[in-house]
Design an enzyme around this catalytic site. Sequence first.
Site, PDB file in Angstrom:
ATOM      1  N   TYR A  35      49.919  65.301  35.969  1.00 47.89           N
ATOM      2  CA  TYR A  35      49.194  64.707  34.835  1.00 47.89           C
ATOM      3  C   TYR A  35      47.897  65.436  34.500  1.00 47.89           C
ATOM      4  O   TYR A  35      47.070  64.862  33.781  1.00 47.89           O
ATOM      5  CB  TYR A  35      48.770  63.266  35.157  1.00 47.89           C
ATOM      6  N   CYS A  47      54.560  76.227  48.546  1.00 45.35           N
ATOM      7  CA  CYS A  47      54.911  77.471  47.870  1.00 45.35           C
ATOM      8  C   CYS A  47      55.215  77.239  46.401  1.00 45.35           C
ATOM      9  O   CYS A  47      56.371  77.307  45.956  1.00 45.35           O
ATOM     10  CB  CYS A  47      56.094  78.113  48.587  1.00 45.35           C
ATOM     11  N   GLU A  48      54.205  76.900  45.650  1.00 43.55           N
ATOM     12  CA  GLU A  48      54.265  76.705  44.200  1.00 43.55           C
ATOM     13  C   GLU A  48      52.886  77.034  43.653  1.00 43.55           C
ATOM     14  O   GLU A  48      51.881  76.559  44.201  1.00 43.55           O
ATOM     15  CB  GLU A  48      54.532  75.220  43.844  1.00 43.55           C
ATOM     16  N   PRO A 101      47.666  44.727  36.124  1.00 47.80           N
ATOM     17  CA  PRO A 101      46.865  45.902  36.474  1.00 47.80           C
ATOM     18  C   PRO A 101      47.386  46.554  37.758  1.00 47.80           C
ATOM     19  O   PRO A 101      47.776  45.866  38.692  1.00 47.80           O
ATOM     20  CB  PRO A 101      45.467  45.311  36.708  1.00 47.80           C
TER      21      PRO A 101
HETATM   22  C1  LIG Z   1      52.841  51.185  35.583  1.00 50.08           C
HETATM   23  C2  LIG Z   1      52.928  49.826  35.023  1.00 50.08           C
HETATM   24  C3  LIG Z   1      51.850  48.939  35.139  1.00 50.08           C
HETATM   25  C4  LIG Z   1      50.539  49.313  35.786  1.00 50.08           C
HETATM   26  O1  LIG Z   1      49.873  50.261  35.052  1.00 50.08           O
HETATM   27  P1  LIG Z   1      48.372  50.698  35.470  1.00 50.08           P
HETATM   28  O2  LIG Z   1      48.027  51.737  34.495  1.00 50.08           O
HETATM   29  O3  LIG Z   1      48.433  51.180  36.861  1.00 50.08           O
HETATM   30  O4  LIG Z   1      47.530  49.471  35.331  1.00 50.08           O
HETATM   31  C5  LIG Z   1      51.995  47.677  34.621  1.00 50.08           C
HETATM   32  N1  LIG Z   1      53.145  47.287  34.014  1.00 50.08           N
HETATM   33  C6  LIG Z   1      54.206  48.117  33.877  1.00 50.08           C
HETATM   34  C7  LIG Z   1      55.433  47.630  33.213  1.00 50.08           C
HETATM   35  C8  LIG Z   1      54.131  49.408  34.380  1.00 50.08           C
HETATM   36  O5  LIG Z   1      55.171  50.232  34.230  1.00 50.08           O
END
Ligand SMILES: *Cc1c(COP(=O)(O)O)cnc(C)c1O
Length: 422
Positions: free
Chosen positions: A319, A347-348, A277
């Site tokens: 996103y 400036c965007e 996580p």
């Molecule tokens: C980005 C990533 C995570 C963490 O993702 P979250 O959405 O922040 O929990 C875990 N493992 C890998 C391989 C990632 O690229």
Amino acid sequence: MHHFDYNNGTLMVENLSIEALTSRYPTPFYCYSANSIRQQYQAFTDAFSDLPALICYALKANSNQAVLTILAKQGAGADVVSEGELRRALKAGIPAHKIVFSGVAKTEREIEFALAQDILCFNVESATELQQISNLASASGHSANISLRINPDVDAGTHAKISTGKSDNKFGIPYLDALAVYQLAANLPGIQIKGIDMHIGSQISTISAFDAAIECLLSLIEQLKEHHINIEHIDFGGGLGVTYTDQDKSEQALLEEYSAIIHKHAGRLSCKMIFEPGRFITANAGLLITQVIHVKPVQKKTFVIIDAAMNDLIRPTLYDAWHKISPVLEPAANAVTQMVDVVGPVCESGDYIAQDRALTVVKSGEFLAIHSAGAYGAVSSNTYNSRRLIAEVLVDGDRDHLIRPSPSYEDLIALDSIPNWL
Ligand SMILES: *Cc1c(COP(=O)(O)O)cnc(C)c1O
């Protein structure tokens, strides 16, 4: 429960008033709650405390040394995607035997460094990478522990830019090729097969996507067994969603659903489990504190122009992310709201933090808190428009500390070098 509430008319971070912090730290700055981070990590570990689970915090969400130190002290491992992150994790006291290394293209130098540290596992994303790791490990007399990251071709139902588990994403080894690549791994000299891995995307609230992906990995594990390839751990990746808007499910509910799916499959799994996580641990533990510079009504709308911008927090631009915004001084219950775009000075036209947002009427000089800024905020900031990277402040109870100062303009300019022939 997060640690940002109004008290006596002013927004607090734990026991400290943000207004008081703004008198000591110039805006904009990131502000994190140490207890919020601890609480999120604890909730996640508690959800799997009856399973043989290792929590490897994904550094890319927020890799400040102070944040990592909090998590290292809680016993966290780390998921890293570069040598820089690996060095950060080790420096903060996360032991190598709790670190997994993910990413589609690790360089030779990164692999050699990770081999020398004797990390827990490389999450391998292609047959060519497997060959490369085997060659480098053999050459240096090491044996590399590996998992194959499988792309299960599931739709995680998340934003296209953070979906990683569909067959047209660059990530992982296609499910249909997995057996052949495992067989290759079993025959390579520098390779020890340890596990199987997935990471299907980020900010996932359609928890059933995990179910389908895990099912896919489980049938693969069974197929591998028939070929005498044993898996010691399954890595479920990260991706658990968090609450950004009032309409989103609560984090507790998401965690419960997620945990139920893992537990449903756990009976069929006689192996260790790894979780990665990132967002879940830090997203709602951080605010971006900013000051209103101008309020600019134009014909069709009103712009609230703040001192933070897309270079400080790129998520809305990149996103379409939605961040709650609160005035630091609590508005009266009957305060008038107005629809505004909250934008920065860059400036965007893409430089916005919020569009068509109902906000209580604000004036220049007022401070605002942008919520849910603890993950994928500071780490993805940059110096576009020659703006300095902004400071990060940590609050723990009634203590605060500048965990990263904003570099000076001299520092920023001194990175450049003028050739002597000019
Ligand atoms: C980005 C990533 C995570 C963490 O993702 P979250 O959405 O922040 O929990 C875990 N493992 C890998 C391989 C990632 O690229």
